[in-house]
Motif scaffolding. Structure first.
Motif, PDB file in Angstrom:
ATOM      1  N   UNK A  49      -3.546  23.119 -33.778  1.00  0.00           N
ATOM      2  CA  UNK A  49      -4.426  23.451 -32.653  1.00  0.00           C
ATOM      3  C   UNK A  49      -4.251  22.514 -31.467  1.00  0.00           C
ATOM      4  N   UNK A  50      -3.490  21.425 -31.646  1.00  0.00           N
ATOM      5  CA  UNK A  50      -3.249  20.477 -30.560  1.00  0.00           C
ATOM      6  C   UNK A  50      -2.068  20.880 -29.681  1.00  0.00           C
ATOM      7  N   UNK A  51      -1.417  21.996 -30.000  1.00  0.00           N
ATOM      8  CA  UNK A  51      -0.246  22.433 -29.240  1.00  0.00           C
ATOM      9  C   UNK A  51      -0.575  22.590 -27.754  1.00  0.00           C
ATOM     10  N   UNK A  52       0.339  22.143 -26.905  1.00  0.00           N
ATOM     11  CA  UNK A  52       0.189  22.330 -25.458  1.00  0.00           C
ATOM     12  C   UNK A  52      -0.558  21.191 -24.786  1.00  0.00           C
ATOM     13  N   UNK A  53      -1.463  21.568 -23.873  1.00  0.00           N
ATOM     14  CA  UNK A  53      -2.148  20.550 -23.061  1.00  0.00           C
ATOM     15  C   UNK A  53      -3.014  19.598 -23.873  1.00  0.00           C
ATOM     16  N   UNK A  54      -3.663  20.010 -24.995  1.00  0.00           N
ATOM     17  CA  UNK A  54      -4.426  19.017 -25.758  1.00  0.00           C
ATOM     18  C   UNK A  54      -3.568  17.839 -26.211  1.00  0.00           C
ATOM     19  N   UNK A  55      -2.355  18.113 -26.725  1.00  0.00           N
ATOM     20  CA  UNK A  55      -1.488  17.029 -27.186  1.00  0.00           C
ATOM     21  C   UNK A  55      -0.996  16.195 -26.003  1.00  0.00           C
ATOM     22  N   UNK A  56      -0.688  16.853 -24.891  1.00  0.00           N
ATOM     23  CA  UNK A  56      -0.222  16.124 -23.709  1.00  0.00           C
ATOM     24  C   UNK A  56      -1.308  15.185 -23.193  1.00  0.00           C
ATOM     25  N   UNK A  57      -2.541  15.672 -23.151  1.00  0.00           N
ATOM     26  CA  UNK A  57      -3.645  14.826 -22.694  1.00  0.00           C
ATOM     27  C   UNK A  57      -3.964  13.711 -23.692  1.00  0.00           C
ATOM     28  N   UNK A  58      -3.809  14.003 -24.978  1.00  0.00           N
ATOM     29  CA  UNK A  58      -4.007  12.962 -25.996  1.00  0.00           C
ATOM     30  C   UNK A  58      -2.999  11.836 -25.803  1.00  0.00           C
ATOM     31  N   UNK A  59      -1.734  12.181 -25.595  1.00  0.00           N
ATOM     32  CA  UNK A  59      -0.706  11.154 -25.393  1.00  0.00           C
ATOM     33  C   UNK A  59      -1.022  10.314 -24.161  1.00  0.00           C
ATOM     34  N   UNK A  60      -1.455  10.969 -23.091  1.00  0.00           N
ATOM     35  CA  UNK A  60      -1.809  10.243 -21.876  1.00  0.00           C
ATOM     36  C   UNK A  60      -2.953   9.266 -22.145  1.00  0.00           C
ATOM     37  N   UNK A  61      -3.999   9.736 -22.864  1.00  0.00           N
ATOM     38  CA  UNK A  61      -5.140   8.874 -23.169  1.00  0.00           C
ATOM     39  C   UNK A  61      -4.770   7.720 -24.079  1.00  0.00           C
ATOM     40  N   UNK A  62      -3.965   7.984 -25.130  1.00  0.00           N
ATOM     41  CA  UNK A  62      -3.582   6.932 -26.062  1.00  0.00           C
ATOM     42  C   UNK A  62      -2.716   5.880 -25.381  1.00  0.00           C
ATOM     43  N   UNK A  63      -1.786   6.310 -24.521  1.00  0.00           N
ATOM     44  CA  UNK A  63      -0.923   5.348 -23.825  1.00  0.00           C
ATOM     45  C   UNK A  63      -1.717   4.508 -22.819  1.00  0.00           C
ATOM     46  N   UNK A  64      -2.700   5.121 -22.171  1.00  0.00           N
ATOM     47  CA  UNK A  64      -3.580   4.354 -21.282  1.00  0.00           C
ATOM     48  C   UNK A  64      -4.338   3.301 -22.078  1.00  0.00           C
ATOM     49  N   UNK A  65      -4.826   3.687 -23.255  1.00  0.00           N
ATOM     50  CA  UNK A  65      -5.529   2.759 -24.137  1.00  0.00           C
ATOM     51  C   UNK A  65      -4.635   1.571 -24.493  1.00  0.00           C
TER      52      UNK A  65
END
Length: 457
Positions: A49-65
Motif C-alpha cells: 500500500x506504500x507504492x507511489x507517493x506514500x513511499x516517496x514522501x516517507x523517504x523524504x521524511x526519513x532522510x530529513x530526520x
C-alpha cells in the motif's frame, strides 16, 4: 533533545448541539542528545500500500530526520552521527529486515532508506522484533524506536506483546501513522507506543505531511529539554471551557470562558519526560457543522523550541426545531419602586374550550433537504374498559429545511384541549385519565418528473 513530541486530541469526533467533550494537550521533552547519547532505529513500512507517493514522501521524511540528527549530534552536517549516538534502519512488509545495524554513516543510512521498494503484506510483530534486536542491552545509550506504518497488521503474530517487551527493555517507542487506503487502527498505535499516547503517536491522512512529522520529531533533538514553558489555548467562540483538570506537570489557569494558560517550570531536563493536561468544553453555538475546536494555541519556552499542535475538528449536530403553533402573545407588567402590592388590569383572555391542555413534541426522522412534510397528530382517550374515544386530530405542513444532508426535525408544542367527559374520563372531576397519541408523516414534495412524450405520425 528538547521537545520531542506535542499533541492535541479530543475524545469524540461527533457531538450534539449542547454537548461536551474532553480535550487533551500533551508534551514530551528529553535532554540534549550531545550530553545524552541515543541509539535510534527507524522502523519503516514498505508494504504494497506504500507504492507511489506514500513511499516517496516517507523517504523524504526519513532522510530529513537523519540530516537533523546528524546536525544535532555535532552541530554540523558532516555525514557522521556524532557524540556517541548511532542510528539504524529496519524495514518491513510480509517480514522485516535490518537494512543497517546501528551505525554513524549518514550516507549508508540514506542509501538504506532510498533503496526501499514497496510490496507485500504488513507484519508489525516482526518489525518490532527485528528493531529490538539492533539495540545492545549493555549500552548506556538511551534507546528510541520510531515506527512508521500506513495500515493495519495483515500477517504475523500479534504485535502488541512484542512492542510491550521492547518497552520493558527501556526502549522509547514513537509511532507515526499514515491513514492509507486500507485504513489505520489508531488504537493499535496507541497500544504499541510509550505512554502517554498523545505524546508518542502522530497520525496524518496526507502523505505530504510525513516530512513535517519526521522533522518535528527530530528538529528539537539538540535542545536540552524545555524550561519556563507557557502554552496559551483559545477555543473556538462556539465553545466555552467548563472545567480544567490538574495537569500531570505544572499548573493550568482558566483566563476566561474561552481561554486557558498552562505553565510548566521544566520538562525533560534530566530524563525523557511527558506532561498532559485535560480540559472540558461545551458547545454553545446554534449552528451545526464541522468545527475547529481551538481558535489558536501558542507555545513558548526558554530554549526556543519550535512546537506546533494538531487542530482537531468535531462534527456538531443541532436539531432543526419547528413551532407549528405560535405561543400566546405576552402582556407587559411593571411593578414600580417599593410597592409591596399591585393591581393591574391585563385585559381580556378568551376562553377557547373547557378541559385540560396536552402539549406534545415529536421528532420526524430522516427528513431530506428541500422536502416539505405533512404531519398528522391523532389523540384518543381510553376509558376504563379499554375503549378509545376520539379527542381530536391536527394536520400541519412542516416547511422544508436547507441542511446539506437528511436529518431529524423536532416539531414542538402540538397542543390539544381535552374536555372532561365523566362517562369516559371517570366518575369525578380531575380523575386520572389515559390517552393515546398517534402520528403520521409523509413527504409532500417528490423528485419525480414525468417523461415528456412525443408522438410522431
Amino acid at each position: 533533545m528538547g521537545v520531542t513530541n506535542s499533541n492535541k486530541v479530543i475524545n469524540t469526533d461527533r457531538m450534539l448541539c449542547d454537548g461536551a467533550l474532553r480535550v487533551t494537550l500533551a508534551l514530551t521533552a528529553a535532554p540534549d542528545i550531545v550530553s545524552n547519547p541515543t541509539d535510534i532505529v527507524l522502523v519503516l513500512d514498505r508494504s504494497g500500500s506504500m507504492t507511489g507517493s506514500p513511499l516517496a514522501n516517507l523517504k523524504l521524511g526519513a532522510n530529513t530526520f537523519i540530516d537533523l540528527i546528524d546536525e544535532a549530534t555535532d552541530s554540523t552536517k558532516d555525514g557522521q552521527i556524532g557524540s556517541g549516538s548511532r542510528m539504524g534502519v529496519v524495514s518491513f512488509s510480509s517480514t522485516a529486515v535490518a537494512n543497517t545495524q546501528l551505525i554513524t554513516s549518514v550516507d549508508a543510512l540514506k542509501a538504506a532508506v532510498d533503496g526501499l521498494s514497496a510490496g507485500g503484506s504488513t507484519n508489525h510483530a516482526d518489525a518490532f522484533a527485528k528493531a529490538t534486536q539492533l539495540f545492545d542491552p549493555a549500552s548506556p545509550n538511551a534507546k528510541v524506536m520510531v515506527l512508521f506504518t500506513d495500515g493495519n497488521t495483515t500477517i504475523g503474530a500479534p504485535p502488541a506483546p512484542v512492542a510491550a517487551a521492547a518497552r520493558a527493555q527501556g526502549i522509547i517507542i514513537y509511532c507515526i501513522g499514515l491513514i492509507g487506503s486500507d485504513g489505520l487502527d489508531i488504537s493499535a498505535l496507541n497500544d504499541w507506543a510509550t505512554d502517554p499516547d498523545a505524546s508518542h503517536v502522530a497520525v496524518t491522512p496526507d502523505a505530504a505531511d510525513l516530512e513535517e512529522l519526521f522533522a518535528e520529531l527530530a528538529a528539537n533533538i539538540s535542545k536540552p529539554g524545555a524550561t519556563d514553558i507557557v502554552i496559551d489555548e483559545v477555543v473556538n467562540p462556539d465553545f466555552v471551557i467548563t472545567s480544567i483538570s490538574s495537569p500531570t506537570k505544572g499548573s493550568a489557569t482558566m483566563l476566561d470562558a474561552h481561554s486557558l494558560r498552562w505553565n510548566i517550570a521544566q520538562l525533560g531536563v534530566t530524563a525523557s519526560e511527558s506532561a498532559t493536561l485535560d480540559f472540558f468544553i461545551r458547545h454553545v453555538g446554534q449552528q451545526p457543522g464541522t468545527k475547529l475546536v481551538n481558535e489558536s494555541i501558542t507555545y513558548s519556552d526558554q530554549e526556543g523550541n519550535v512546537v506546533s499542535f494538531p487542530k482537531p475538528t468535531v462534527s456538531v449536530e443541532c436539531d432543526i426545531v419547528v413551532h407549528p403553533e405560535p405561543c400566546p402573545e405576552p402582556v407587559d407588567l411593571t411593578v414600580e419602586g417599593c410597592q409591596d402590592s399591585v393591581l393591574v388590569d391585563l385585559g381580556d383572555v378568551y376562553l377557547g374550550s373547557q378541559g385540560r391542555i396536552i402539549q406534545m413534541d415529536v421528532t420526524i426522522q430522516n427528513v431530506c433537504p428541500g422536502k416539505r412534510v405533512a404531519l398528522a397528530a391523532i389523540l384518543t382517550e381510553v376509558d376504563q374498559d379499554g375503549m378509545e374515544h376520539q379527542r381530536g386530530m391536527k394536520a400541519f405542513t412542516i416547511p422544508a429545511h436547507s441542511a446539506p444532508v437528511c436529518r431529524d426535525v423536532l416539531v414542538k408544542c402540538i397542543k390539544f384541549v381535552v374536555p372532561e367527559d365523566l362517562n369516559v374520563s371517570g366518575t369525578a372531576m380531575c380523575s386520572p385519565r389515559k390517552f393515546k397519541a398517534r402520528f403520521l408523516a409523509n413527504n409532500i414534495d417528490t423528485d419525480y418528473r414525468c417523461c415528456e412524450s412525443t408522438i410522431t405520425l
